[in-house]
Design an enzyme around this catalytic site. Structure first.
Site, mmCIF file in Angstrom:
data_model
loop_
_atom_site.group_PDB
_atom_site.id
_atom_site.type_symbol
_atom_site.label_atom_id
_atom_site.label_comp_id
_atom_site.label_asym_id
_atom_site.label_seq_id
_atom_site.Cartn_x
_atom_site.Cartn_y
_atom_site.Cartn_z
ATOM 1 C CG ASP A 141 18.301 47.724 46.635
ATOM 2 O OD1 ASP A 141 19.498 47.870 46.921
ATOM 3 O OD2 ASP A 141 17.899 46.978 45.715
ATOM 4 C CE1 TYR A 157 31.104 40.224 52.140
ATOM 5 C CE2 TYR A 157 32.871 38.843 52.999
ATOM 6 C CZ TYR A 157 31.766 39.639 53.208
ATOM 7 O OH TYR A 157 31.308 39.847 54.494
ATOM 8 C CE LYS A 203 31.687 43.337 54.047
ATOM 9 N NZ LYS A 203 30.821 44.153 54.894
HETATM 10 N N1 LIG Z 1 28.404 36.428 59.174
HETATM 11 C C1 LIG Z 1 29.699 36.424 58.890
HETATM 12 O O1 LIG Z 1 30.361 35.361 58.960
HETATM 13 C C2 LIG Z 1 30.411 37.701 58.532
HETATM 14 C C3 LIG Z 1 31.806 37.686 58.536
HETATM 15 C C4 LIG Z 1 32.482 38.835 58.218
HETATM 16 C C5 LIG Z 1 31.791 39.991 57.934
HETATM 17 N N2 LIG Z 1 30.429 39.998 57.950
HETATM 18 C C6 LIG Z 1 29.756 41.266 57.664
HETATM 19 O O2 LIG Z 1 28.938 41.591 58.777
HETATM 20 C C7 LIG Z 1 27.861 42.428 58.331
HETATM 21 C C8 LIG Z 1 26.559 41.904 58.871
HETATM 22 O O3 LIG Z 1 26.303 40.646 58.290
HETATM 23 P P1 LIG Z 1 25.592 39.468 59.088
HETATM 24 O O4 LIG Z 1 26.480 38.287 58.992
HETATM 25 O O5 LIG Z 1 25.191 39.943 60.416
HETATM 26 O O6 LIG Z 1 24.345 39.098 58.155
HETATM 27 P P2 LIG Z 1 22.940 39.768 57.912
HETATM 28 O O7 LIG Z 1 22.205 39.941 59.191
HETATM 29 O O8 LIG Z 1 22.310 38.956 56.853
HETATM 30 O O9 LIG Z 1 23.291 41.237 57.370
HETATM 31 C C9 LIG Z 1 23.353 41.628 56.032
HETATM 32 C C10 LIG Z 1 22.239 42.634 55.804
HETATM 33 O O10 LIG Z 1 22.400 43.276 54.546
HETATM 34 C C11 LIG Z 1 21.106 43.458 53.992
HETATM 35 N N3 LIG Z 1 21.131 43.648 52.556
HETATM 36 C C12 LIG Z 1 21.401 42.719 51.586
HETATM 37 N N4 LIG Z 1 21.256 43.265 50.364
HETATM 38 C C13 LIG Z 1 20.891 44.561 50.559
HETATM 39 C C14 LIG Z 1 20.594 45.640 49.691
HETATM 40 N N5 LIG Z 1 20.641 45.514 48.360
HETATM 41 N N6 LIG Z 1 20.268 46.838 50.237
HETATM 42 C C15 LIG Z 1 20.229 46.980 51.578
HETATM 43 N N7 LIG Z 1 20.507 46.015 52.458
HETATM 44 C C16 LIG Z 1 20.833 44.804 51.945
HETATM 45 C C17 LIG Z 1 20.364 42.184 54.386
HETATM 46 O O11 LIG Z 1 18.969 42.350 54.256
HETATM 47 P P3 LIG Z 1 18.071 41.171 53.589
HETATM 48 O O12 LIG Z 1 18.420 39.915 54.329
HETATM 49 O O13 LIG Z 1 16.684 41.636 53.785
HETATM 50 O O14 LIG Z 1 18.481 41.136 52.125
HETATM 51 C C18 LIG Z 1 20.841 42.001 55.815
HETATM 52 O O15 LIG Z 1 20.016 42.718 56.704
HETATM 53 C C19 LIG Z 1 27.939 42.442 56.806
HETATM 54 O O16 LIG Z 1 28.551 43.650 56.420
HETATM 55 C C20 LIG Z 1 28.828 41.253 56.477
HETATM 56 O O17 LIG Z 1 29.521 41.472 55.270
HETATM 57 C C21 LIG Z 1 29.711 38.862 58.230
#
Ligand SMILES: NC(=O)c1ccc[n+]([C@@H]2O[C@H](COP(=O)([O-])OP(=O)(O)OC[C@H]3O[C@@H](n4cnc5c(N)ncnc54)[C@H](OP(=O)(O)O)[C@@H]3O)[C@@H](O)[C@H]2O)c1
Length: 254
Positions: A66, A159, A163
């Site tokens: 975490d 958020y 960021k």
């Molecule tokens: N998808 C979008 O539309 C989007 C757009 C802009 C930016 N982003 C950014 O892209 C990055 C990747 O996101 P993604 O969309 O690919 O989704 P994702 O695969 O769900 O990635 C987020 C990760 O953060 C982990 N996480 C959550 N709480 C945590 C904690 N307390 N400690 C450690 N890890 C934790 C999650 O693990 P668990 O699931 O096990 O909790 C998950 O593996 C993120 O930084 C997100 O902000 C995403």
């Protein structure tokens, strides 16, 4: 093989999203990978097997944590470096989101965002940079930001602040470590279908509504983003630092 023999830690890779896709792409390009996961060890383990069973000789390990405390972040980076036998690349994809009007935010929700997205990023990237500097590694640090680090959007202000802070931190660190040949860059995705937002974007009606904000007219896929991570990690980007690549179909332009 753009990353032959490199050793990479990817946080937030234990889910179906950009961290996972980045770790997989790095392994395909020749890197050994430490897969950080939060709550789903089985997803990380499946990725580890996929990398090691590909028959390319790449190694992978799974590290659970975490990352809401600075100590846990530093321990993770230290452990990854030890397990991999060095650290050339860090990617921070771990993050969380609270979607609600900023006037309705509780202190607990604000802290949850800042603890992981801002302080977690701070602790991970500074610890990695410390090791890279001490080890004489011309390392690569890549931070997953977001379009809302720049665009102010309703329900995403908290958020967005986390960021924007992480992106500024990355640019500042880029300046401080540039003389050591370490680069720090940012990827700012627009809406991408991942576990982060599957609860909403998997619904075609909601996806079509969101796509109206995107000049290219569609929600992004992880494949639209990982090439930016490969570029920042590759020798081609040795002279590129403090830069943000928006992978967003033009979302931030209007
Ligand atoms: N998808 C979008 O539309 C989007 C757009 C802009 C930016 N982003 C950014 O892209 C990055 C990747 O996101 P993604 O969309 O690919 O989704 P994702 O695969 O769900 O990635 C987020 C990760 O953060 C982990 N996480 C959550 N709480 C945590 C904690 N307390 N400690 C450690 N890890 C934790 C999650 O693990 P668990 O699931 O096990 O909790 C998950 O593996 C993120 O930084 C997100 O902000 C995403």
């Amino acid at each position: 093989m753009r990353l032959e023999g490199k050793k990479a830690l990817v946080t937030g890779a234990g889910s179906i999203g950009m961290g996972r896709a980045t770790a997989l792409a790095f392994a395909r390009e020749g890197a050994d990978v430490a897969i950080h996961y939060h709550s789903r060890p089985e997803v990380a383990e499946e990725l580890r097997r996929e990398i090691e069973d590909a028959g390319t000789g790449r190694r992978a390990c799974c590290l659970g944590a975490d990352l809401s405390t600075a100590a846990a972040c530093r321990d993770l980076v230290d452990e990854a470096r030890e397990r991999l036998g060095g650290l050339d690349i860090l990617v921070t994809a771990a993050a969380t989101i609270v979607r609600k009007p900023i006037l309705d935010f509780t202190d607990e929700e604000w802290d949850r965002l800042m603890d992981l997205n801002l302080r977690g990023t701070f602790a991970c990237i500074t610890q990695a940079a410390r090791h890279m500097k001490n080890d004489g590694t011309k390392g690569r640090i890549i931070v997953y930001g977001s379009v809302v680090q720049q665009a102010a959007k309703p329900l995403q202000v908290g958020y967005g602040v986390s960021k924007a802070g992480a992106a500024h931190l990355a640019r500042g660190l880029a300046v401080e470590v540039a003389a050591h040949g370490i680069t720090v860059n940012i990827i700012a995705p627009g809406p991408i279908l991942t576990d982060f937002n599957r609860d909403t974007l998997a619904d075609p009606k909601i996806a079509a509504e969101r796509a109206k904000d995107i000049p290219m007219g569609r929600i992004g896929r992880v494949e639209d983003v990982v090439e930016a991570a490969l570029y920042f990690a590759s020798p081609a980007a040795a002279y590129t630092t403090g830069v943000t690549i928006f992978c967003d179909g033009g979302f931030v332009l209007p």
